[in-house]
Design a protein around this motif. Structure first.
Motif, mmCIF file in Angstrom:
data_model
loop_
_atom_site.group_PDB
_atom_site.id
_atom_site.type_symbol
_atom_site.label_atom_id
_atom_site.label_comp_id
_atom_site.label_asym_id
_atom_site.label_seq_id
_atom_site.Cartn_x
_atom_site.Cartn_y
_atom_site.Cartn_z
ATOM 1 N N PRO A 1 0.811 -1.224 0.000
ATOM 2 C CA PRO A 1 0.000 0.000 0.000
ATOM 3 C C PRO A 1 0.838 1.265 0.000
ATOM 4 O O PRO A 1 1.966 1.296 0.495
ATOM 5 C CB PRO A 1 -0.801 -0.117 1.304
ATOM 6 C CG PRO A 1 -0.762 -1.550 1.680
ATOM 7 C CD PRO A 1 0.537 -2.083 1.168
ATOM 8 N N TYR A 2 0.224 2.306 -0.544
ATOM 9 C CA TYR A 2 0.818 3.640 -0.475
ATOM 10 C C TYR A 2 0.800 4.103 0.974
ATOM 11 O O TYR A 2 -0.212 3.979 1.674
ATOM 12 C CB TYR A 2 0.039 4.622 -1.340
ATOM 13 C CG TYR A 2 0.744 5.945 -1.546
ATOM 14 C CD1 TYR A 2 1.537 6.154 -2.668
ATOM 15 C CD2 TYR A 2 0.630 6.974 -0.616
ATOM 16 C CE1 TYR A 2 2.190 7.359 -2.867
ATOM 17 C CE2 TYR A 2 1.280 8.176 -0.799
ATOM 18 C CZ TYR A 2 2.067 8.365 -1.928
ATOM 19 O OH TYR A 2 2.725 9.558 -2.112
ATOM 20 N N ASP A 3 1.919 4.640 1.449
ATOM 21 C CA ASP A 3 2.025 5.128 2.827
ATOM 22 C C ASP A 3 2.238 6.632 2.791
ATOM 23 O O ASP A 3 3.285 7.113 2.333
ATOM 24 C CB ASP A 3 3.188 4.442 3.544
ATOM 25 C CG ASP A 3 3.278 4.808 5.018
ATOM 26 O OD1 ASP A 3 2.495 5.666 5.478
ATOM 27 O OD2 ASP A 3 4.153 4.243 5.710
ATOM 28 N N GLU A 4 1.246 7.382 3.262
ATOM 29 C CA GLU A 4 1.340 8.840 3.222
ATOM 30 C C GLU A 4 2.477 9.372 4.080
ATOM 31 O O GLU A 4 2.950 10.503 3.868
ATOM 32 C CB GLU A 4 0.017 9.473 3.650
ATOM 33 C CG GLU A 4 -0.311 9.389 5.126
ATOM 34 C CD GLU A 4 -0.933 8.068 5.540
ATOM 35 O OE1 GLU A 4 -1.443 7.975 6.663
ATOM 36 O OE2 GLU A 4 -0.924 7.120 4.708
ATOM 37 N N ASN A 5 2.950 8.586 5.021
ATOM 38 C CA ASN A 5 4.088 9.017 5.841
ATOM 39 C C ASN A 5 5.382 9.057 5.040
ATOM 40 O O ASN A 5 6.360 9.673 5.466
ATOM 41 C CB ASN A 5 4.249 8.104 7.051
ATOM 42 C CG ASN A 5 3.087 8.225 8.024
ATOM 43 O OD1 ASN A 5 2.552 9.317 8.217
ATOM 44 N ND2 ASN A 5 2.682 7.120 8.618
ATOM 45 N N ASN A 6 5.375 8.380 3.879
ATOM 46 C CA ASN A 6 6.516 8.421 2.958
ATOM 47 C C ASN A 6 6.121 9.092 1.646
ATOM 48 O O ASN A 6 6.686 8.765 0.596
ATOM 49 C CB ASN A 6 7.023 6.998 2.681
ATOM 50 C CG ASN A 6 7.607 6.340 3.907
ATOM 51 O OD1 ASN A 6 8.266 6.982 4.722
ATOM 52 N ND2 ASN A 6 7.365 5.042 4.063
#
Length: 461
Positions: free
Chosen positions: A156-161
Protein backbone atom coordinates in the motif's frame (compact mmCIF):
# COMPACT_ATOMS: atom_id res chain seq x y z
CA UNK A 1 -31.64 9.87 -17.37
CA UNK A 2 -28.50 8.12 -16.17
CA UNK A 3 -25.39 10.28 -16.22
CA UNK A 4 -23.05 7.35 -16.68
CA UNK A 5 -21.07 5.21 -19.02
CA UNK A 6 -23.08 3.21 -21.48
CA UNK A 7 -20.82 1.33 -23.84
CA UNK A 8 -22.49 -0.44 -26.72
CA UNK A 9 -20.41 -3.57 -27.17
CA UNK A 10 -19.73 -3.95 -30.85
CA UNK A 11 -18.96 -7.15 -32.64
CA UNK A 12 -15.73 -6.21 -34.33
CA UNK A 13 -16.66 -7.59 -37.70
CA UNK A 14 -14.88 -4.69 -39.34
CA UNK A 15 -11.58 -5.75 -37.84
CA UNK A 16 -10.98 -9.14 -39.36
CA UNK A 17 -7.91 -10.88 -38.07
CA UNK A 18 -7.57 -8.70 -34.99
CA UNK A 19 -7.04 -11.55 -32.54
CA UNK A 20 -4.46 -10.33 -30.06
CA UNK A 21 -2.04 -12.35 -27.97
CA UNK A 22 -3.44 -13.67 -24.71
CA UNK A 23 -1.06 -11.34 -22.95
CA UNK A 24 1.74 -8.94 -23.70
CA UNK A 25 4.44 -11.43 -22.85
CA UNK A 26 2.89 -14.65 -24.14
CA UNK A 27 4.06 -15.57 -27.61
CA UNK A 28 1.33 -14.28 -29.90
CA UNK A 29 -0.31 -16.29 -32.64
CA UNK A 30 -1.94 -14.67 -35.66
CA UNK A 31 -1.19 -11.19 -34.35
CA UNK A 32 -2.32 -9.23 -37.40
CA UNK A 33 -3.20 -5.79 -36.12
CA UNK A 34 -2.10 -3.81 -39.16
CA UNK A 35 -3.25 -0.54 -40.64
CA UNK A 36 -5.19 -2.59 -43.19
CA UNK A 37 -7.58 -3.55 -40.39
CA UNK A 38 -8.31 0.12 -39.64
CA UNK A 39 -9.65 2.04 -42.59
CA UNK A 40 -12.16 4.39 -41.02
CA UNK A 41 -12.61 6.21 -37.69
CA UNK A 42 -15.35 3.72 -36.84
CA UNK A 43 -12.78 0.91 -36.96
CA UNK A 44 -10.60 2.64 -34.39
CA UNK A 45 -13.57 3.49 -32.18
CA UNK A 46 -14.69 -0.12 -32.37
CA UNK A 47 -11.30 -1.24 -31.15
CA UNK A 48 -11.44 1.25 -28.28
CA UNK A 49 -14.90 -0.11 -27.45
CA UNK A 50 -13.37 -3.55 -27.20
CA UNK A 51 -11.18 -2.22 -24.39
CA UNK A 52 -14.28 -1.17 -22.47
CA UNK A 53 -15.71 -4.60 -23.21
CA UNK A 54 -12.73 -6.26 -21.51
CA UNK A 55 -13.32 -4.07 -18.45
CA UNK A 56 -16.68 -5.84 -18.09
CA UNK A 57 -14.92 -9.20 -17.98
CA UNK A 58 -15.70 -11.36 -14.95
CA UNK A 59 -12.09 -11.16 -13.79
CA UNK A 60 -12.09 -7.37 -13.83
CA UNK A 61 -15.02 -4.99 -13.22
CA UNK A 62 -17.45 -7.81 -13.99
CA UNK A 63 -17.09 -8.86 -10.39
CA UNK A 64 -14.39 -11.37 -9.45
CA UNK A 65 -12.04 -8.54 -8.45
CA UNK A 66 -14.69 -7.33 -5.99
CA UNK A 67 -15.28 -10.77 -4.52
CA UNK A 68 -11.54 -11.17 -3.95
CA UNK A 69 -11.49 -7.92 -1.96
CA UNK A 70 -14.54 -8.86 0.12
CA UNK A 71 -13.36 -12.39 0.89
CA UNK A 72 -9.68 -11.63 1.47
CA UNK A 73 -10.58 -8.84 3.89
CA UNK A 74 -13.02 -11.25 5.67
CA UNK A 75 -15.89 -8.84 5.02
CA UNK A 76 -17.51 -11.87 3.41
CA UNK A 77 -17.26 -15.60 3.76
CA UNK A 78 -17.28 -18.08 0.93
CA UNK A 79 -17.76 -21.72 0.11
CA UNK A 80 -15.68 -21.33 -3.04
CA UNK A 81 -13.13 -24.10 -3.34
CA UNK A 82 -10.12 -24.63 -5.51
CA UNK A 83 -6.47 -23.74 -5.65
CA UNK A 84 -6.74 -19.99 -6.16
CA UNK A 85 -9.33 -19.31 -3.49
CA UNK A 86 -7.61 -21.53 -0.96
CA UNK A 87 -4.44 -19.49 -1.42
CA UNK A 88 -6.33 -16.21 -0.94
CA UNK A 89 -8.09 -17.38 2.20
CA UNK A 90 -4.77 -18.58 3.65
CA UNK A 91 -2.68 -15.55 2.57
CA UNK A 92 -0.42 -17.79 0.50
CA UNK A 93 -0.78 -16.67 -3.11
CA UNK A 94 1.98 -17.64 -5.53
CA UNK A 95 2.75 -17.08 -9.21
CA UNK A 96 0.16 -19.66 -10.27
CA UNK A 97 -2.80 -18.15 -8.40
CA UNK A 98 -5.70 -18.31 -10.82
CA UNK A 99 -7.58 -15.27 -9.51
CA UNK A 100 -4.49 -13.05 -9.50
CA UNK A 101 -3.42 -14.23 -12.94
CA UNK A 102 -6.81 -13.55 -14.52
CA UNK A 103 -7.05 -10.09 -12.92
CA UNK A 104 -3.56 -9.19 -14.16
CA UNK A 105 -4.16 -10.52 -17.69
CA UNK A 106 -7.59 -9.01 -18.27
CA UNK A 107 -6.77 -5.61 -16.81
CA UNK A 108 -3.62 -5.27 -18.87
CA UNK A 109 -5.51 -6.56 -21.90
CA UNK A 110 -7.93 -3.67 -21.53
CA UNK A 111 -5.04 -1.23 -21.06
CA UNK A 112 -3.24 -2.64 -24.09
CA UNK A 113 -6.23 -2.25 -26.39
CA UNK A 114 -6.78 1.31 -25.22
CA UNK A 115 -3.11 2.08 -25.75
CA UNK A 116 -3.19 0.67 -29.27
CA UNK A 117 -6.35 2.57 -30.18
CA UNK A 118 -4.58 5.74 -29.05
CA UNK A 119 -1.53 4.85 -31.12
CA UNK A 120 -3.70 4.46 -34.21
CA UNK A 121 -5.52 7.72 -33.52
CA UNK A 122 -2.27 9.63 -33.35
CA UNK A 123 -0.76 8.04 -36.47
CA UNK A 124 -3.62 7.68 -38.97
CA UNK A 125 -4.39 10.83 -40.96
CA UNK A 126 -8.13 10.18 -41.12
CA UNK A 127 -8.31 10.26 -37.29
CA UNK A 128 -7.57 13.98 -37.00
CA UNK A 129 -11.10 14.85 -35.82
CA UNK A 130 -11.22 12.00 -33.30
CA UNK A 131 -7.64 12.06 -32.08
CA UNK A 132 -8.11 13.92 -28.80
CA UNK A 133 -11.19 11.99 -27.71
CA UNK A 134 -9.59 8.62 -28.38
CA UNK A 135 -6.51 9.72 -26.47
CA UNK A 136 -8.54 10.91 -23.49
CA UNK A 137 -10.59 7.70 -23.34
CA UNK A 138 -7.40 5.69 -23.65
CA UNK A 139 -5.76 7.61 -20.80
CA UNK A 140 -8.80 7.05 -18.58
CA UNK A 141 -8.85 3.29 -19.26
CA UNK A 142 -5.10 3.08 -18.72
CA UNK A 143 -5.22 5.01 -15.45
CA UNK A 144 -8.07 3.12 -13.82
CA UNK A 145 -6.53 -0.20 -14.87
CA UNK A 146 -3.22 0.65 -13.23
CA UNK A 147 -5.09 1.90 -10.15
CA UNK A 148 -6.93 -1.38 -9.69
CA UNK A 149 -3.78 -3.43 -10.20
CA UNK A 150 -1.46 -1.43 -7.95
CA UNK A 151 -3.77 -1.99 -4.99
CA UNK A 152 -3.72 -5.76 -5.48
CA UNK A 153 -0.14 -6.36 -6.62
CA UNK A 154 1.90 -3.79 -4.66
CA UNK A 155 2.31 -2.87 -1.03
CA UNK A 156 0.00 0.00 0.00
CA UNK A 157 0.82 3.64 -0.47
CA UNK A 158 2.03 5.13 2.83
CA UNK A 159 1.34 8.84 3.22
CA UNK A 160 4.09 9.02 5.84
CA UNK A 161 6.52 8.42 2.96
CA UNK A 162 4.69 10.66 0.48
CA UNK A 163 6.97 11.31 -2.47
CA UNK A 164 9.18 8.38 -1.57
CA UNK A 165 7.11 5.20 -1.76
CA UNK A 166 9.91 3.18 -3.32
CA UNK A 167 8.34 -0.26 -2.85
CA UNK A 168 7.86 -2.08 -6.20
CA UNK A 169 4.78 -0.94 -8.05
CA UNK A 170 3.67 -1.95 -11.54
CA UNK A 171 5.07 -2.21 -15.04
CA UNK A 172 3.58 1.02 -16.42
CA UNK A 173 2.35 0.14 -19.88
CA UNK A 174 1.61 2.97 -22.26
CA UNK A 175 2.25 1.37 -25.66
CA UNK A 176 -0.24 -0.94 -27.34
CA UNK A 177 1.00 -4.08 -29.03
CA UNK A 178 0.25 -4.38 -32.72
CA UNK A 179 3.21 -6.44 -33.87
CA UNK A 180 5.04 -9.51 -32.61
CA UNK A 181 8.22 -7.57 -31.59
CA UNK A 182 6.10 -5.08 -29.66
CA UNK A 183 4.43 -7.92 -27.79
CA UNK A 184 7.80 -8.95 -26.42
CA UNK A 185 8.84 -5.51 -25.18
CA UNK A 186 9.91 -5.87 -21.55
CA UNK A 187 8.65 -3.24 -19.11
CA UNK A 188 10.25 -3.21 -15.64
CA UNK A 189 8.36 -2.54 -12.43
CA UNK A 190 8.14 1.10 -11.45
CA UNK A 191 7.86 2.13 -7.81
CA UNK A 192 4.49 2.59 -6.11
CA UNK A 193 5.19 6.34 -6.10
CA UNK A 194 5.81 6.35 -9.85
CA UNK A 195 2.73 4.22 -10.48
CA UNK A 196 0.46 6.64 -8.61
CA UNK A 197 2.08 9.59 -10.37
CA UNK A 198 1.28 7.95 -13.70
CA UNK A 199 -2.32 7.26 -12.73
CA UNK A 200 -2.86 10.84 -11.58
CA UNK A 201 -1.18 12.37 -14.63
CA UNK A 202 -3.30 10.33 -17.05
CA UNK A 203 -6.54 11.09 -15.22
CA UNK A 204 -5.73 14.80 -15.14
CA UNK A 205 -4.97 14.88 -18.87
CA UNK A 206 -8.13 12.94 -19.69
CA UNK A 207 -10.24 15.26 -17.50
CA UNK A 208 -9.04 18.28 -19.48
CA UNK A 209 -10.23 16.79 -22.78
CA UNK A 210 -13.34 14.76 -22.05
CA UNK A 211 -16.72 16.52 -21.94
CA UNK A 212 -19.05 16.46 -18.95
CA UNK A 213 -21.46 14.20 -20.82
CA UNK A 214 -20.10 11.93 -23.47
CA UNK A 215 -22.74 9.72 -25.03
CA UNK A 216 -21.74 6.71 -22.98
CA UNK A 217 -17.95 7.02 -22.77
CA UNK A 218 -15.79 8.26 -19.90
CA UNK A 219 -16.43 11.87 -18.90
CA UNK A 220 -14.49 14.61 -17.19
CA UNK A 221 -16.61 13.90 -14.08
CA UNK A 222 -15.56 10.25 -14.14
CA UNK A 223 -11.91 11.32 -14.25
CA UNK A 224 -12.39 13.71 -11.33
CA UNK A 225 -14.23 11.07 -9.33
CA UNK A 226 -11.36 8.64 -9.80
CA UNK A 227 -8.87 11.34 -8.90
CA UNK A 228 -10.79 11.77 -5.64
CA UNK A 229 -10.61 8.01 -5.10
CA UNK A 230 -6.88 7.86 -5.90
CA UNK A 231 -5.96 10.75 -3.64
CA UNK A 232 -8.15 9.31 -0.89
CA UNK A 233 -6.37 5.95 -1.20
CA UNK A 234 -3.14 7.88 -0.64
CA UNK A 235 -4.67 9.65 2.37
CA UNK A 236 -3.97 12.92 0.57
CA UNK A 237 -6.94 14.62 2.20
CA UNK A 238 -6.45 18.08 0.70
CA UNK A 239 -6.68 16.90 -2.88
CA UNK A 240 -9.26 14.19 -2.17
CA UNK A 241 -11.47 16.87 -0.59
CA UNK A 242 -10.94 19.27 -3.50
CA UNK A 243 -11.98 16.77 -6.18
CA UNK A 244 -14.94 15.38 -4.23
CA UNK A 245 -16.03 18.91 -3.40
CA UNK A 246 -15.98 19.99 -7.06
CA UNK A 247 -18.27 17.12 -8.00
CA UNK A 248 -20.67 17.67 -5.09
CA UNK A 249 -20.89 21.43 -5.53
CA UNK A 250 -21.38 21.18 -9.30
CA UNK A 251 -25.00 20.18 -8.76
CA UNK A 252 -24.79 17.79 -11.69
CA UNK A 253 -25.48 14.74 -9.53
CA UNK A 254 -27.91 14.11 -6.68
CA UNK A 255 -28.42 11.29 -4.21
CA UNK A 256 -31.08 8.78 -5.23
CA UNK A 257 -33.93 8.32 -2.80
CA UNK A 258 -33.97 4.66 -3.82
CA UNK A 259 -31.16 2.49 -2.48
CA UNK A 260 -31.46 0.10 -5.42
CA UNK A 261 -31.46 2.58 -8.32
CA UNK A 262 -27.70 2.35 -8.81
CA UNK A 263 -27.88 -1.38 -9.49
CA UNK A 264 -31.25 -1.95 -11.09
CA UNK A 265 -31.24 -1.22 -14.86
CA UNK A 266 -34.99 -0.63 -14.69
CA UNK A 267 -34.59 2.38 -12.40
CA UNK A 268 -33.13 5.80 -13.14
CA UNK A 269 -30.15 6.92 -11.07
CA UNK A 270 -29.02 10.52 -10.64
CA UNK A 271 -26.04 9.78 -8.39
CA UNK A 272 -23.93 7.44 -10.49
CA UNK A 273 -20.87 9.16 -11.95
CA UNK A 274 -19.39 6.12 -13.70
CA UNK A 275 -20.67 2.58 -14.10
CA UNK A 276 -20.76 -0.51 -16.25
CA UNK A 277 -24.26 -0.78 -17.71
CA UNK A 278 -26.21 -3.96 -18.37
CA UNK A 279 -29.02 -4.20 -20.92
CA UNK A 280 -30.21 -7.81 -20.68
CA UNK A 281 -29.42 -11.13 -19.04
CA UNK A 282 -27.22 -11.90 -22.03
CA UNK A 283 -25.45 -8.56 -21.60
CA UNK A 284 -24.78 -8.58 -17.86
CA UNK A 285 -21.83 -6.47 -16.73
CA UNK A 286 -22.39 -7.83 -13.22
CA UNK A 287 -22.40 -11.48 -14.29
CA UNK A 288 -19.82 -12.64 -11.75
CA UNK A 289 -21.34 -10.54 -8.98
CA UNK A 290 -24.82 -11.93 -9.54
CA UNK A 291 -23.31 -15.39 -9.83
CA UNK A 292 -21.41 -15.06 -6.54
CA UNK A 293 -23.99 -13.27 -4.37
CA UNK A 294 -27.49 -13.73 -5.75
CA UNK A 295 -29.68 -15.48 -3.18
CA UNK A 296 -33.24 -15.20 -4.47
CA UNK A 297 -33.09 -18.27 -6.66
CA UNK A 298 -33.10 -21.97 -5.88
CA UNK A 299 -29.41 -22.20 -4.91
CA UNK A 300 -27.52 -20.55 -2.10
CA UNK A 301 -24.76 -18.12 -3.07
CA UNK A 302 -21.05 -18.91 -2.90
CA UNK A 303 -20.22 -15.55 -1.24
CA UNK A 304 -22.10 -14.22 1.78
CA UNK A 305 -21.63 -11.51 4.43
CA UNK A 306 -19.44 -12.31 7.42
CA UNK A 307 -21.13 -12.32 10.81
CA UNK A 308 -19.31 -9.17 11.88
CA UNK A 309 -20.73 -7.30 8.88
CA UNK A 310 -24.19 -8.73 9.53
CA UNK A 311 -24.03 -7.56 13.14
CA UNK A 312 -23.05 -4.04 12.14
CA UNK A 313 -25.48 -3.75 9.24
CA UNK A 314 -28.41 -5.10 11.23
CA UNK A 315 -27.73 -3.21 14.45
CA UNK A 316 -30.55 -0.78 13.61
CA UNK A 317 -33.19 -2.72 11.65
CA UNK A 318 -34.77 0.48 10.31
CA UNK A 319 -31.68 1.11 8.17
CA UNK A 320 -32.82 0.86 4.56
CA UNK A 321 -29.52 -0.70 3.58
CA UNK A 322 -30.21 -3.60 5.93
CA UNK A 323 -33.73 -3.92 4.55
CA UNK A 324 -32.73 -3.75 0.87
CA UNK A 325 -29.29 -5.33 0.68
CA UNK A 326 -29.58 -8.29 3.07
CA UNK A 327 -31.96 -11.21 3.48
CA UNK A 328 -32.08 -13.57 6.46
CA UNK A 329 -33.71 -16.93 5.80
CA UNK A 330 -33.20 -20.68 6.26
CA UNK A 331 -30.64 -22.01 3.79
CA UNK A 332 -33.05 -24.78 2.82
CA UNK A 333 -36.55 -25.95 3.63
CA UNK A 334 -35.34 -28.55 6.13
CA UNK A 335 -33.19 -26.15 8.15
CA UNK A 336 -34.26 -24.80 11.54
CA UNK A 337 -31.59 -22.09 11.52
CA UNK A 338 -31.35 -18.92 9.48
CA UNK A 339 -28.50 -17.44 7.47
CA UNK A 340 -28.08 -13.85 6.29
CA UNK A 341 -27.24 -13.43 2.62
CA UNK A 342 -26.44 -10.47 0.38
CA UNK A 343 -29.45 -9.26 -1.61
CA UNK A 344 -27.72 -6.33 -3.33
CA UNK A 345 -27.11 -8.33 -6.51
CA UNK A 346 -30.47 -10.13 -6.77
CA UNK A 347 -31.02 -9.32 -10.44
CA UNK A 348 -31.04 -11.19 -13.74
CA UNK A 349 -28.67 -8.45 -14.84
CA UNK A 350 -27.36 -5.43 -12.95
CA UNK A 351 -25.38 -2.25 -13.37
CA UNK A 352 -22.00 -2.01 -11.65
CA UNK A 353 -21.51 1.47 -10.12
CA UNK A 354 -17.83 2.39 -9.89
CA UNK A 355 -18.06 5.99 -8.69
CA UNK A 356 -21.08 7.69 -7.15
CA UNK A 357 -22.09 10.84 -5.37
CA UNK A 358 -22.48 8.87 -2.12
CA UNK A 359 -18.81 8.00 -2.31
CA UNK A 360 -17.89 11.62 -2.95
CA UNK A 361 -19.83 12.68 0.15
CA UNK A 362 -18.03 10.13 2.29
CA UNK A 363 -14.64 11.05 0.82
CA UNK A 364 -15.33 14.71 1.51
CA UNK A 365 -16.62 13.88 4.99
CA UNK A 366 -13.56 11.96 6.12
CA UNK A 367 -11.15 14.34 4.41
CA UNK A 368 -12.84 17.31 6.07
CA UNK A 369 -12.65 15.60 9.47
CA UNK A 370 -8.97 14.83 9.00
CA UNK A 371 -8.38 18.46 7.99
CA UNK A 372 -10.20 19.74 11.08
CA UNK A 373 -13.51 20.84 9.54
CA UNK A 374 -15.77 18.71 11.72
CA UNK A 375 -18.94 20.65 10.92
CA UNK A 376 -18.59 19.91 7.19
CA UNK A 377 -17.79 16.28 7.95
CA UNK A 378 -20.89 15.98 10.11
CA UNK A 379 -23.13 17.49 7.43
CA UNK A 380 -21.79 15.12 4.78
CA UNK A 381 -22.00 11.88 6.72
CA UNK A 382 -25.51 12.78 7.85
CA UNK A 383 -26.62 13.02 4.22
CA UNK A 384 -25.72 9.36 3.80
CA UNK A 385 -27.32 8.32 7.08
CA UNK A 386 -30.49 10.28 6.36
CA UNK A 387 -30.80 8.71 2.93
CA UNK A 388 -30.35 5.24 4.47
CA UNK A 389 -33.15 5.76 7.01
CA UNK A 390 -35.41 7.99 4.96
CA UNK A 391 -35.46 10.61 7.74
CA UNK A 392 -33.11 12.35 10.17
CA UNK A 393 -33.99 10.27 13.23
CA UNK A 394 -30.60 8.55 13.23
CA UNK A 395 -28.48 11.52 12.19
CA UNK A 396 -25.36 12.19 14.25
CA UNK A 397 -25.73 15.16 16.56
CA UNK A 398 -22.13 15.60 17.72
CA UNK A 399 -18.65 14.98 16.43
CA UNK A 400 -17.54 12.39 18.97
CA UNK A 401 -15.61 9.60 17.21
CA UNK A 402 -16.69 11.15 13.93
CA UNK A 403 -13.96 9.59 11.77
CA UNK A 404 -14.80 6.14 13.11
CA UNK A 405 -18.46 6.73 12.29
CA UNK A 406 -17.64 7.91 8.76
CA UNK A 407 -15.54 4.80 8.16
CA UNK A 408 -18.39 2.67 9.47
CA UNK A 409 -20.72 4.32 6.96
CA UNK A 410 -18.28 3.53 4.15
CA UNK A 411 -18.41 -0.13 5.12
CA UNK A 412 -22.20 -0.17 5.26
CA UNK A 413 -22.68 1.87 2.07
CA UNK A 414 -20.30 -0.07 -0.19
CA UNK A 415 -20.70 -3.61 1.11
CA UNK A 416 -20.24 -6.31 -1.56
CA UNK A 417 -18.66 -3.83 -4.01
CA UNK A 418 -14.99 -4.61 -3.45
CA UNK A 419 -14.06 -1.63 -1.26
CA UNK A 420 -13.22 -3.36 2.00
CA UNK A 421 -9.68 -4.70 1.42
CA UNK A 422 -8.44 -1.37 0.07
CA UNK A 423 -10.17 0.52 2.86
CA UNK A 424 -8.53 -1.57 5.60
CA UNK A 425 -5.12 -1.00 4.04
CA UNK A 426 -5.79 2.73 3.72
CA UNK A 427 -6.63 3.09 7.41
CA UNK A 428 -3.70 0.81 8.34
CA UNK A 429 -5.74 -1.85 10.08
CA UNK A 430 -3.79 -4.11 12.41
CA UNK A 431 -5.72 -7.24 11.48
CA UNK A 432 -6.66 -8.03 7.90
CA UNK A 433 -7.27 -11.76 7.73
CA UNK A 434 -4.80 -12.09 10.60
CA UNK A 435 -2.08 -9.85 9.15
CA UNK A 436 -1.16 -6.14 9.40
CA UNK A 437 -2.10 -3.74 6.60
CA UNK A 438 1.34 -3.69 4.97
CA UNK A 439 2.13 -7.41 5.04
CA UNK A 440 3.39 -8.68 1.69
CA UNK A 441 1.17 -11.75 1.98
CA UNK A 442 -1.89 -9.53 1.53
CA UNK A 443 -0.99 -8.83 -2.11
CA UNK A 444 -0.98 -11.12 -5.12
CA UNK A 445 2.29 -12.45 -6.43
CA UNK A 446 3.25 -11.31 -9.94
CA UNK A 447 1.74 -14.12 -12.05
CA UNK A 448 3.55 -16.71 -14.09
CA UNK A 449 2.34 -15.28 -17.41
CA UNK A 450 4.29 -12.10 -16.69
CA UNK A 451 7.37 -13.83 -15.30
CA UNK A 452 7.56 -16.17 -18.31
CA UNK A 453 8.12 -13.23 -20.63
CA UNK A 454 9.92 -11.02 -18.13
CA UNK A 455 12.17 -13.22 -15.95
CA UNK A 456 13.89 -10.20 -14.35
CA UNK A 457 10.59 -8.94 -12.95
CA UNK A 458 10.83 -8.25 -9.21
CA UNK A 459 8.58 -10.68 -7.32
CA UNK A 460 6.51 -9.84 -4.24
CA UNK A 461 7.07 -12.94 -2.13
Amino acid sequence: MKRSIYIIILVLVTIAGCKKSDFLNIKPENLTLTEEAFKTPNDVWAYLNSSYDVMRNGSYWGGNMFSVSEIWSTNCGTNKTGFGWSQIINNSTNIFNTEGRSLWVETYRSVDRANYANKLAQELDFMSNDRDQIRANSYFINAVGHFELVRFFALPYDENNAGNNTQPGLPIRTLGTGTIPEAFDIVPRSTVEQTYQHIIAYLEQAAEILPEFNNGYATSWACKAFLAKVYFQQNNYDLAFAHANEIIESGVFSLDSSLTAKYDPNQSSQEVIFEMISTASGDNSAGTLTGDYRQDGTQNPSVFPAQDLVNQAGAVPEDGRWQNWYNTRPPDAASSTEVTYCAKWDYDYANVPLASLAEMYLIRAESAAKLGDLSQALLDVNKIIERAFGNNSNNLTNTNNLIVEIQKQRRLEFCFEGYRMHELKRIKANDINGLPWNDKNLIFEIPDVELNGNPDMIKNH
